[in-house]
Design an enzyme around this catalytic site. Structure first.
Site, PDB file in Angstrom:
ATOM      1  N   SER A  18       0.815  -1.211   0.000  1.00 20.92           N
ATOM      2  CA  SER A  18       0.000   0.000   0.000  1.00 20.92           C
ATOM      3  C   SER A  18       0.849   1.262   0.000  1.00 20.92           C
ATOM      4  CB  SER A  18      -0.978  -0.025   1.183  1.00 20.92           C
ATOM      5  OG  SER A  18      -1.895   1.044   1.106  1.00 20.92           O
ATOM      6  N   HIS A  19       0.712   2.079   1.012  1.00 21.44           N
ATOM      7  CA  HIS A  19       1.364   3.383   1.086  1.00 21.44           C
ATOM      8  C   HIS A  19       2.765   3.295   1.678  1.00 21.44           C
ATOM      9  CE1 HIS A  19      -0.649   2.427   4.806  1.00 21.44           C
ATOM     10  NE2 HIS A  19       0.091   3.303   5.441  1.00 21.44           N
ATOM     11  N   LYS A  74     -11.332   0.538  -1.247  1.00 24.49           N
ATOM     12  CA  LYS A  74     -11.273   1.979  -1.369  1.00 24.49           C
ATOM     13  C   LYS A  74     -10.608   2.325  -2.695  1.00 24.49           C
ATOM     14  CE  LYS A  74      -7.441   1.945   2.017  1.00 24.49           C
ATOM     15  NZ  LYS A  74      -7.679   0.656   2.692  1.00 24.49           N
ATOM     16  N   ASP A 103      -0.645   1.768  -4.050  1.00 19.03           N
ATOM     17  CA  ASP A 103      -1.484   0.819  -4.788  1.00 19.03           C
ATOM     18  C   ASP A 103      -2.782   1.434  -5.305  1.00 19.03           C
ATOM     19  OD1 ASP A 103      -2.542   1.018  -2.176  1.00 19.03           O
ATOM     20  OD2 ASP A 103      -3.404  -0.983  -2.279  1.00 19.03           O
ATOM     21  N   ASP A 141      -5.342   3.097  -3.763  1.00 22.44           N
ATOM     22  CA  ASP A 141      -6.625   3.047  -3.061  1.00 22.44           C
ATOM     23  C   ASP A 141      -6.862   4.222  -2.120  1.00 22.44           C
ATOM     24  OD1 ASP A 141      -4.871   2.320  -1.051  1.00 22.44           O
ATOM     25  OD2 ASP A 141      -5.876   0.448  -0.527  1.00 22.44           O
ATOM     26  N   ARG A 142      -5.883   5.103  -1.965  1.00 21.82           N
ATOM     27  CA  ARG A 142      -6.055   6.255  -1.090  1.00 21.82           C
ATOM     28  C   ARG A 142      -6.036   7.539  -1.908  1.00 21.82           C
ATOM     29  NH1 ARG A 142      -3.456   4.840   4.717  1.00 21.82           N
ATOM     30  NH2 ARG A 142      -3.674   2.581   4.580  1.00 21.82           N
ATOM     31  N   ASP A 169      -1.868   6.853  -3.596  1.00 18.96           N
ATOM     32  CA  ASP A 169      -0.764   6.191  -2.914  1.00 18.96           C
ATOM     33  C   ASP A 169      -0.169   5.061  -3.733  1.00 18.96           C
ATOM     34  OD1 ASP A 169      -2.966   4.482  -2.638  1.00 18.96           O
ATOM     35  OD2 ASP A 169      -2.220   3.660  -0.755  1.00 18.96           O
TER      36      ASP A 169
END
Length: 544
Positions: A114-115, A377, A280, A282-283, A278
């Site tokens: 992710s982030h 998300k 991947d 999703d943010r 971010d």
């Protein structure tokens, strides 16, 4: 029938999936059998049926390609009939969720941390998503963890690596591997949700934006949608090429790691909208000219206006937010006469509500927002919804925010992160805090008096499953609160997150400085939890 190769192995400690999958340092994943043990444990638990399809993709970070090739061969040995993988190994997390749903896959492996930063000395991750496109629920992740503790073999087939950069089909054992354009399906979906013609109209009239893809997975999606389909000028998307180490940066769209974007948006020549996503995809981060919008406020403002977008007209069924997220969305739900659900942190907790049609939009304070179009998300989705709303209403981000607070009031909100602290010390802090809960009510911390304190537990209204110990809440008599929670997304030590919130009604001080408005709550944190005593930390590492 292709022969299956059985590789003896033994368990590794610590392969429990966290809030969103298994995340560790790259060098941990590079240990012989480490990634294979976890992937095999997934396959052993989900037991793919004959003809099953698996989606595999990732955010392009270091070690993605190697694990994708491993997972493809293991999927062939596990009996999958087909694997769909994004070209170059790329699939944003929301795009992977859509592909799972569109093609009827039984699930998917998403390779991302992710982030978190990427590179040889940084982070890697694997998570499993189920057939609805969402993260595996706790019943599945718990079974996967149990399997990792007793695994004694993993299975593969002998096969050459496939060409991940060539769209088309190839055979691996008796399984078909289909390499697809990672962007097209997702971009087409966005066109069905939003009024692209209305957005094109304001773009043609001079509306400008800057989108920072942070050298991560969203770049190709943003280039296609924002610049090619909506007509924003070339160069609107910056840092748009995914890099294995994200250009040496931390791909977390907040005011620390996207500071360059913030500085641009606070300048005299700022575009109308600034946004970022971010690692991947999703943010999201939303900043108007001279106006930063917190993720909690963004959720509330999007919910209040979502029916402007064509796909959502007349069908705002409900809102869901994670417990640490501010109560701003609750006030929108109350005004609209719809339910607002408070869940533990983790997008997996929204899945049942979305599947049951009980909510339409969901969000988390950690910059995740999404809807029932996928079961993750979705950073770029949130940006497009903002664009659609601004286009139709003919309003700036700053004016929309002020109008929202004038109607619903304002939830002043901040998160203080204490990162990479000693895990036993963090656990001792939380244990002591939980032990103090029965005696906190009635205690005064400066002018604040505790009205109620508890360890948050959640009963899913759909399947009635119970999740306990999801964070400590301290609620004060004036309606403000402080929340303490250990994060499950880090890869070393522990991260203590402290959430602070205070509500001001429309008649109150709705345009004040956030830090000034939260001074009493900030001052109460250490006396309540003893952070300095347990960890030696007197200040947070990150404030967002």
């Amino acid at each position: 029938m292709t022969p299956i190769v059985i590789v003896p192995t033994s368990p590794f400690e610590g392969q429990a999936p966290g809030t969103s999958g298994l995340r560790k340092k790259v060098r941990v994943f590079q240990q012989p059998n480490y990634a294979a043990n976890f992937i095999q444990s997934v396959f052993d638990v989900v037991k793919p049926a004959p003809g099953a399809m698996l989606v595999i993709g990732g955010d392009g970070r270091y070690y993605n390609r190697e694990v994708i090739q491993l997972a493809i061969r293991m999927a062939a040995a596990a009996g999958y009939a087909r694997v769909i993988v994004g070209q170059g190994g790329i699939l944003s997390t929301p795009a992977a969720s859509h592909v799972i749903r569109k093609y009827g896959a039984s699930g998917g492996l998403i390779l991302s941390a992710s982030h978190n930063p990427g590179g040889p000395d940084e982070d890697f991750g694997i998570k499993y998503n189920i057939a609805n496109g969402g993260p595996a629920p706790e019943s599945v992740t718990g079974a996967i963890h149990d399997r990792t503790t007793m695994i004694d073999r993993w299975q593969t087939v002998e096969a050459e690596d496939i060409d991940l950069d060539q769209i088309g089909e190839a055979a691996v054992g008796d399984m078909v591997v289909q390499v697809i354009d990672p962007v097209a399906d997702y971009a087409d979906l966005m066109e069905t949700l939003f009024d692209f013609d209305e957005i094109r109209r304001i773009v043609a009239s001079g509306f400008s934006m800057r989108f920072d893809a942070m050298s991560a997975v969203t770049g190709p999606y943003a280039h296609e949608i924002l610049e090619k389909r909506l007509g924003f000028a070339p160069g609107t998307v910056v840092n748009g090429t995914p890099l294995e180490d994200f250009g040496g940066h931390h791909p977390d769209p907040n005011l620390i790691h996207a500071r360059d974007l913030y500085d641009v948006m606070m300048g005299a020549d700022a575009p109308d909208l600034g946004a970022a996503s971010d690692g991947d995809g999703d943010r999201n981060l939303i900043i108007g000219r001279g106006r930063y919008v917190t993720p909690s406020d963004s959720l509330a403002m999007l919910a209040a206006n979502i029916e402007i977008a064509p796909a959502y007209r007349g069908r705002l069924a409900g809102i869901a937010r994670s417990m640490p997220t501010s109560g701003a969305a609750d006030r929108v739900a109350e005004a609209f006469g719809i339910p607002c659900y408070e869940t533990p942190t983790g997008w997996k907790f929204f899945g049942n509500l979305l599947d049951a049609g009980q909510v339409t939009i969901c969000g988390e304070e950690s910059a995740g927002t999404g809807s029932d179009h996928v079961r993750e998300k979705d950073g770029l989705w949130a940006v497009l919804l903002w664009l659609n709303i601004l286009a139709v209403r003919g309003i700036s981000v700053d004016d929309l925010a002020k109008a929202h607070w004038a109607r619903f009031g304002r939830n002043y909100y901040a998160r203080h992160d204490y990162e990479a602290i000693d895990k036993p010390a963090a656990e001792a802090l939380m244990a002591e805090l939980k032990a103090s809960l029965p005696t906190l009510a009635g205690k005064a911390f400066g002018p604040l008096t505790v009205a109620h304190a508890d360890s948050f537990a959640y009963t899913d209204p759909v399947d009635h499953s119970v999740s306990e110990n999801q964070g400590v809440r301290v609620l004060f008599e004036d309606g403000s609160r402080v929340v303490f929670r250990l994060s499950g997304t880090g890869t070393q030590g522990a991260t203590l997150r402290v959430y602070l919130e205070r509500y001001e009604p429309p008649s109150g001080h709705i345009l004040a400085d956030t830090e000034a408005m939260l001074q009493l709550q900030i001052a109460a944190v250490d006396p309540i939890a003893g952070i300095a005593r347990h960890t030696g930390r007197t200040l947070p590492d990150v404030i967002t």
